[in-house]
Structures are given as C-alpha cells and as structure tokens.
Design a protein around this motif. Structure first.
Motif, PDB file in Angstrom:
ATOM      1  N   SER A  22       0.821  -1.228   0.000  1.00 12.39           N
ATOM      2  CA  SER A  22       0.000   0.000   0.000  1.00 12.39           C
ATOM      3  C   SER A  22       0.846   1.266   0.000  1.00 12.39           C
ATOM      4  CB  SER A  22      -0.935   0.007   1.222  1.00 12.39           C
ATOM      5  OG  SER A  22      -1.839  -1.070   1.157  1.00 12.39           O
ATOM      6  N   LYS A  23       2.151   1.104   0.050  1.00 16.18           N
ATOM      7  CA  LYS A  23       3.048   2.283   0.127  1.00 16.18           C
ATOM      8  C   LYS A  23       2.853   3.179  -1.095  1.00 16.18           C
ATOM      9  CE  LYS A  23       6.991   4.489   1.357  1.00 16.18           C
ATOM     10  NZ  LYS A  23       7.244   5.265   2.539  1.00 16.18           N
ATOM     11  N   GLU A  24       2.758   2.595  -2.279  1.00 15.19           N
ATOM     12  CA  GLU A  24       2.654   3.398  -3.509  1.00 15.19           C
ATOM     13  C   GLU A  24       1.252   3.976  -3.677  1.00 15.19           C
ATOM     14  OE1 GLU A  24       4.815  -0.105  -5.232  1.00 15.19           O
ATOM     15  OE2 GLU A  24       5.220   1.323  -6.830  1.00 15.19           O
ATOM     16  N   GLY A  26       0.185   5.670  -1.123  1.00 16.49           N
ATOM     17  CA  GLY A  26       0.286   6.837  -0.241  1.00 16.49           C
ATOM     18  C   GLY A  26       0.121   6.520   1.230  1.00 16.49           C
ATOM     19  N   LEU A  27       0.050   5.223   1.602  1.00 11.87           N
ATOM     20  CA  LEU A  27      -0.062   4.856   3.027  1.00 11.87           C
ATOM     21  C   LEU A  27       1.319   4.438   3.526  1.00 11.87           C
ATOM     22  CD1 LEU A  27      -3.417   2.833   3.066  1.00 11.87           C
ATOM     23  CD2 LEU A  27      -3.041   5.279   3.528  1.00 11.87           C
ATOM     24  N   ASP A  28       1.726   4.973   4.664  1.00  8.65           N
ATOM     25  CA  ASP A  28       3.066   4.680   5.195  1.00  8.65           C
ATOM     26  C   ASP A  28       3.192   3.230   5.651  1.00  8.65           C
ATOM     27  OD1 ASP A  28       3.514   7.938   6.767  1.00  8.65           O
ATOM     28  OD2 ASP A  28       4.069   7.172   4.781  1.00  8.65           O
ATOM     29  N   THR A  29       4.421   2.716   5.541  1.00  8.07           N
ATOM     30  CA  THR A  29       4.691   1.406   6.140  1.00  8.07           C
ATOM     31  C   THR A  29       5.016   1.652   7.615  1.00  8.07           C
ATOM     32  OG1 THR A  29       7.029   1.630   5.623  1.00  8.07           O
ATOM     33  CG2 THR A  29       5.647   0.555   3.953  1.00  8.07           C
ATOM     34  N   PHE A  30       5.429   0.610   8.308  1.00 11.16           N
ATOM     35  CA  PHE A  30       5.704   0.738   9.753  1.00 11.16           C
ATOM     36  C   PHE A  30       7.189   0.869  10.048  1.00 11.16           C
ATOM     37  CE2 PHE A  30       1.485   0.229  11.274  1.00 11.16           C
ATOM     38  CZ  PHE A  30       0.845  -0.531  10.305  1.00 11.16           C
ATOM     39  N   ARG A  31       8.010   0.056   9.337  1.00  9.85           N
ATOM     40  CA  ARG A  31       9.419  -0.040   9.749  1.00  9.85           C
ATOM     41  C   ARG A  31      10.394   0.537   8.742  1.00  9.85           C
ATOM     42  NH1 ARG A  31       6.351  -4.010  11.318  1.00  9.85           N
ATOM     43  NH2 ARG A  31       6.130  -4.282  13.555  1.00  9.85           N
ATOM     44  N   ASP A  32       9.896   1.151   7.673  1.00 19.51           N
ATOM     45  CA  ASP A  32      10.831   1.880   6.802  1.00 19.51           C
ATOM     46  C   ASP A  32      11.332   3.090   7.565  1.00 19.51           C
ATOM     47  OD1 ASP A  32       8.957   1.047   3.817  1.00 19.51           O
ATOM     48  OD2 ASP A  32      10.822   0.194   4.593  1.00 19.51           O
ATOM     49  N   ALA A  33      12.356   3.726   7.044  1.00 17.32           N
ATOM     50  CA  ALA A  33      12.958   4.884   7.749  1.00 17.32           C
ATOM     51  C   ALA A  33      11.892   5.931   8.076  1.00 17.32           C
ATOM     52  CB  ALA A  33      14.037   5.481   6.863  1.00 17.32           C
ATOM     53  N   GLU A  73      -7.131  10.970  -2.378  1.00 19.71           N
ATOM     54  CA  GLU A  73      -5.772  10.732  -2.919  1.00 19.71           C
ATOM     55  C   GLU A  73      -5.358   9.261  -2.775  1.00 19.71           C
ATOM     56  OE1 GLU A  73      -5.631  14.268  -3.975  1.00 19.71           O
ATOM     57  OE2 GLU A  73      -3.526  13.692  -3.726  1.00 19.71           O
ATOM     58  N   VAL A  74      -5.973   8.569  -1.830  1.00 22.63           N
ATOM     59  CA  VAL A  74      -5.531   7.209  -1.535  1.00 22.63           C
ATOM     60  C   VAL A  74      -6.351   6.218  -2.366  1.00 22.63           C
ATOM     61  CG1 VAL A  74      -5.308   5.440   0.260  1.00 22.63           C
ATOM     62  CG2 VAL A  74      -4.759   7.833   0.789  1.00 22.63           C
ATOM     63  N   GLU A  75      -5.677   5.640  -3.347  1.00 23.73           N
ATOM     64  CA  GLU A  75      -6.369   4.732  -4.288  1.00 23.73           C
ATOM     65  C   GLU A  75      -5.612   3.411  -4.382  1.00 23.73           C
ATOM     66  OE1 GLU A  75      -9.502   7.088  -5.418  1.00 23.73           O
ATOM     67  OE2 GLU A  75      -9.026   5.095  -6.223  1.00 23.73           O
ATOM     68  N   PRO A  76      -6.279   2.318  -4.754  1.00 21.02           N
ATOM     69  CA  PRO A  76      -5.539   1.077  -5.009  1.00 21.02           C
ATOM     70  C   PRO A  76      -4.494   1.322  -6.098  1.00 21.02           C
ATOM     71  CG  PRO A  76      -7.927   0.715  -5.139  1.00 21.02           C
ATOM     72  CD  PRO A  76      -7.727   2.182  -5.005  1.00 21.02           C
ATOM     73  N   ASN A  77      -3.325   0.667  -5.996  1.00 22.60           N
ATOM     74  CA  ASN A  77      -2.304   0.824  -7.035  1.00 22.60           C
ATOM     75  C   ASN A  77      -2.302  -0.431  -7.918  1.00 22.60           C
ATOM     76  OD1 ASN A  77      -0.225  -1.125  -6.089  1.00 22.60           O
ATOM     77  ND2 ASN A  77      -0.188   0.176  -4.264  1.00 22.60           N
ATOM     78  N   PRO A  78      -1.479  -0.485  -8.969  1.00 12.83           N
ATOM     79  CA  PRO A  78      -1.515  -1.642  -9.893  1.00 12.83           C
ATOM     80  C   PRO A  78      -1.302  -2.999  -9.213  1.00 12.83           C
ATOM     81  CG  PRO A  78      -0.302   0.174 -10.893  1.00 12.83           C
ATOM     82  CD  PRO A  78      -0.621   0.592  -9.479  1.00 12.83           C
ATOM     83  N   ALA A  79      -0.632  -3.006  -8.067  1.00 12.92           N
ATOM     84  CA  ALA A  79      -0.442  -4.287  -7.349  1.00 12.92           C
ATOM     85  C   ALA A  79      -1.783  -4.779  -6.797  1.00 12.92           C
ATOM     86  CB  ALA A  79       0.570  -4.121  -6.222  1.00 12.92           C
ATOM     87  N   HIS A  80      -2.555  -3.875  -6.213  1.00  6.45           N
ATOM     88  CA  HIS A  80      -3.879  -4.256  -5.700  1.00  6.45           C
ATOM     89  C   HIS A  80      -4.779  -4.703  -6.862  1.00  6.45           C
ATOM     90  CE1 HIS A  80      -2.685  -1.191  -2.544  1.00  6.45           C
ATOM     91  NE2 HIS A  80      -2.981  -2.218  -1.801  1.00  6.45           N
ATOM     92  N   ALA A  81      -4.723  -3.986  -7.958  1.00  6.09           N
ATOM     93  CA  ALA A  81      -5.589  -4.321  -9.113  1.00  6.09           C
ATOM     94  C   ALA A  81      -5.209  -5.686  -9.687  1.00  6.09           C
ATOM     95  CB  ALA A  81      -5.448  -3.238 -10.189  1.00  6.09           C
ATOM     96  N   ASP A 102      -6.106  -1.580   5.762  1.00 11.79           N
ATOM     97  CA  ASP A 102      -6.774  -0.712   4.781  1.00 11.79           C
ATOM     98  C   ASP A 102      -7.702  -1.568   3.909  1.00 11.79           C
ATOM     99  OD1 ASP A 102      -3.603  -0.809   3.183  1.00 11.79           O
ATOM    100  OD2 ASP A 102      -5.399  -1.718   2.317  1.00 11.79           O
ATOM    101  N   ASP A 103      -8.515  -0.884   3.071  1.00  8.47           N
ATOM    102  CA  ASP A 103      -9.482  -1.630   2.226  1.00  8.47           C
ATOM    103  C   ASP A 103      -9.064  -1.601   0.762  1.00  8.47           C
ATOM    104  OD1 ASP A 103     -12.103   0.858   1.584  1.00  8.47           O
ATOM    105  OD2 ASP A 103      -9.905   1.077   1.761  1.00  8.47           O
ATOM    106  N   LEU A 104      -7.778  -1.394   0.508  1.00  7.57           N
ATOM    107  CA  LEU A 104      -7.314  -1.244  -0.874  1.00  7.57           C
ATOM    108  C   LEU A 104      -7.382  -2.549  -1.662  1.00  7.57           C
ATOM    109  CD1 LEU A 104      -4.381   1.280  -0.332  1.00  7.57           C
ATOM    110  CD2 LEU A 104      -6.711   1.739  -1.123  1.00  7.57           C
TER     111      LEU A 104
END
Ligand code: APR
Length: 251
Positions: A22-24, A26-33, A73-81, A102-104
């Motif tokens: 879900s990062k792409e 626009g939702l943050d991950t937990f353990r990235d910098a 702004e927060v939409e499913p990306n090609p990975a979700h599709a 999330d519900d992506l």
C-alpha cells in the motif's frame, strides 16, 4: 519463473501482503525509515495496555488513519488491481491474507480478503463484541449499531499481544497450498512471519516479492525485489498465463 511443477491449472496459492503493497498508494509502512513506528510509539497506540491507559490517544491515532484512508488521494495501485484480477480468475484456488487494515485490496477487486490484523473501517463494541462497518471517527459519544451502547467502541484492529483473526483458516490453507507468495512485508511480526516455514513444510514453492530482502528472505525458494506496483502485475500475468485462467480483462 514460478516453479514449472506448478503449471497445473488447479494449483492452490496463498498470498500474504503487508504494508509495502500500500506504500505506492500513499499509506506509510511501519518499519521503513519514514515509517509509522519511527513517529509513534507502538506500545502507546497499538497495545491493549496503551488503550487502557490513554484511550483518547489511541482513538485519535486510528481516527487520523481512518480519515486518511478515505481521502480521495488514496487509491488502489496496480499491485492491488493485479491481485483483484487474480482473485477473480482463481476463485477458491487463491487465499489472499493481508496484515493490512486498509481496504485497498477490496477496492482493487479482490474478494474474499482475510484481514488477520483487523480492519480500519470497522469498529468493535466492548459491550456486545460485535464489529460493524465504521467510517467516522470513534469517540466517547459513538454508539454501537448492534447493541446501542455508547462510548464502548474500539477500532476493530488486532493489537500486539492480541490473537490475529482467521488463523485456523490460514493455517489450513498453508498446509494445503502449492505456492506461497509474500508481498510487501518485512517479516518482522509473527505469526505472519512464520507462514513461509509452514508453506515449505507443506512442500509448497515459496516466492518473496518485496522492495528489499525481508527478515525471512533466506527461507524463500524464489525472490524478486522492486516496487510492488511493478513486480505484482508481472507475476500475476505469469500465473494467469500458466494456469490458462486468464480472465482476459486487461486492467
Ligand atoms: N513495494 C514493495 N515492498 C515495499 C514497498 C514497495 N513500494 N515499500 C516498502 N516495501 C517493503 C519494505 O521494504 C518492508 O520490507 O514493505 C515492507 C514493510 O514492512 P513493515 O513496515 O514492517 O510492514 P509489515 O511487514 O506489513 O508489518 C507487519 O507489523 O506493526 C505491525 O500490525 C502491523 O501489520 C503490521 C505488521
């Protein structure tokens, strides 16, 4: 190339996703910098103890994320599709398990989606135990739509120290799968981080799709690194071609 022994048309696939998918969107991950746990203490907002000691802080943390998730702004990306397409093509031969709240995946067309860590858009009532769809903020005036109790709602999210959901169904699928694919997760949190070992035990082929090697990278028979929005559509194309179950519906 996915292992040739898996080209039979009725192979059973278990996919596990994490915050990286879900990062792409626009939702943050937990353990990235720049991840969530670099800004907020997980002990304070993602544990039952944290909720007991400061419920308002915990509600505010999830209210902000619930609002953000519903931001246009927060939409499913090609990975979700792509996983939505795979879900429609494979039906019961695919079990999609996500650690994400999330519900992506659903908005990307996947059905069913097993949310082992719960769902941001559902609230759980401490009075009657029911969980229900919930898009607004949760606060002291929030009323349970099932039993009517007020001020008894919490996020329907699994906190550290709580039992993840759907574990029986997930372990049964892992014991019976031919292919286990892990996407966008760091492999830091159990029980999800142990799924690859369960799948190997069952003789399944194992594939990691991630931006970088996860904690459990050495356990995967096959690994591909890069952004999920590129890796996942390419992998789904391969699977649909091999199983001959391509829906032909280009995304
Ligand atoms: N494409 C693919 N992978 C990515 C991308 C991307 N665009 N961006 C980041 N990643 C990878 C990171 O390299 C990392 O390995 O996604 C992973 C995200 O790891 P975490 O932030 O640890 O998220 P996750 O593994 O989902 O965390 C598991 O921990 O805090 C709890 O309950 C929370 O469900 C969460 C669980």
């Amino acid at each position: 190339m996915t292992s040739p022994s898996l080209t039979s048309s009725n192979r059973r696939i278990v996919v596990l996703t994490g915050a990286g998918i879900s990062k792409e969107s626009g939702l943050d991950t937990f353990r990235d910098a720049d991840g969530i746990w670099s800004r907020v203490s997980l002990e304070e907002v993602a544990t039952p103890e944290g909720f007991r000691s400061d419920p308002a802080k915990v509600q505010a943390f999830y209210n902000a994320r619930r609002r953000q998730l519903q931001d246009s702004e927060v939409e499913p990306n090609p990975a979700h599709a792509a996983l939505g397409r795979l879900s429609r093509a494979l039906g019961d031969d695919l079990l999609l398990v996500t650690q994400n709240i999330d519900d992506l995946h659903e908005r990307g067309g996947a059905d069913p989606v097993l949310h082992m860590h719960g769902e941001l858009l559902r609230a759980r009532c401490l009075a009657c135990g029911a969980d229900s769809l919930w898009r607004a903020d949760i606060d002291r005036d929030s009323r349970c739509s099932v039993c009517g109790a007020t001020g008894q709602l919490r996020p329907h999210v699994v906190w550290f120290g709580e039992m993840p959901l759907e574990m029986e169904r997930i372990y049964a699928a892992l014991a019976d799968c031919d292919l286990f694919v892990s996407i966008g997760t760091s492999g830091n949190v159990y029980p999800a981080a142990g799924f690859v070992a369960e799948a190997r035990e069952a003789g399944a082929h194992t594939l990691e799709l991630n931006l970088e090697p996860s904690e459990g990278a050495t356990l995967f028979a096959e690994k591909r690194y890069g952004p999920a929005s590129e890796l996942v559509p390419a992998w789904v194309e391969e699977v649909l071609a091999e199983t001959g179950k391509d829906t032909g519906l280009a995304e």
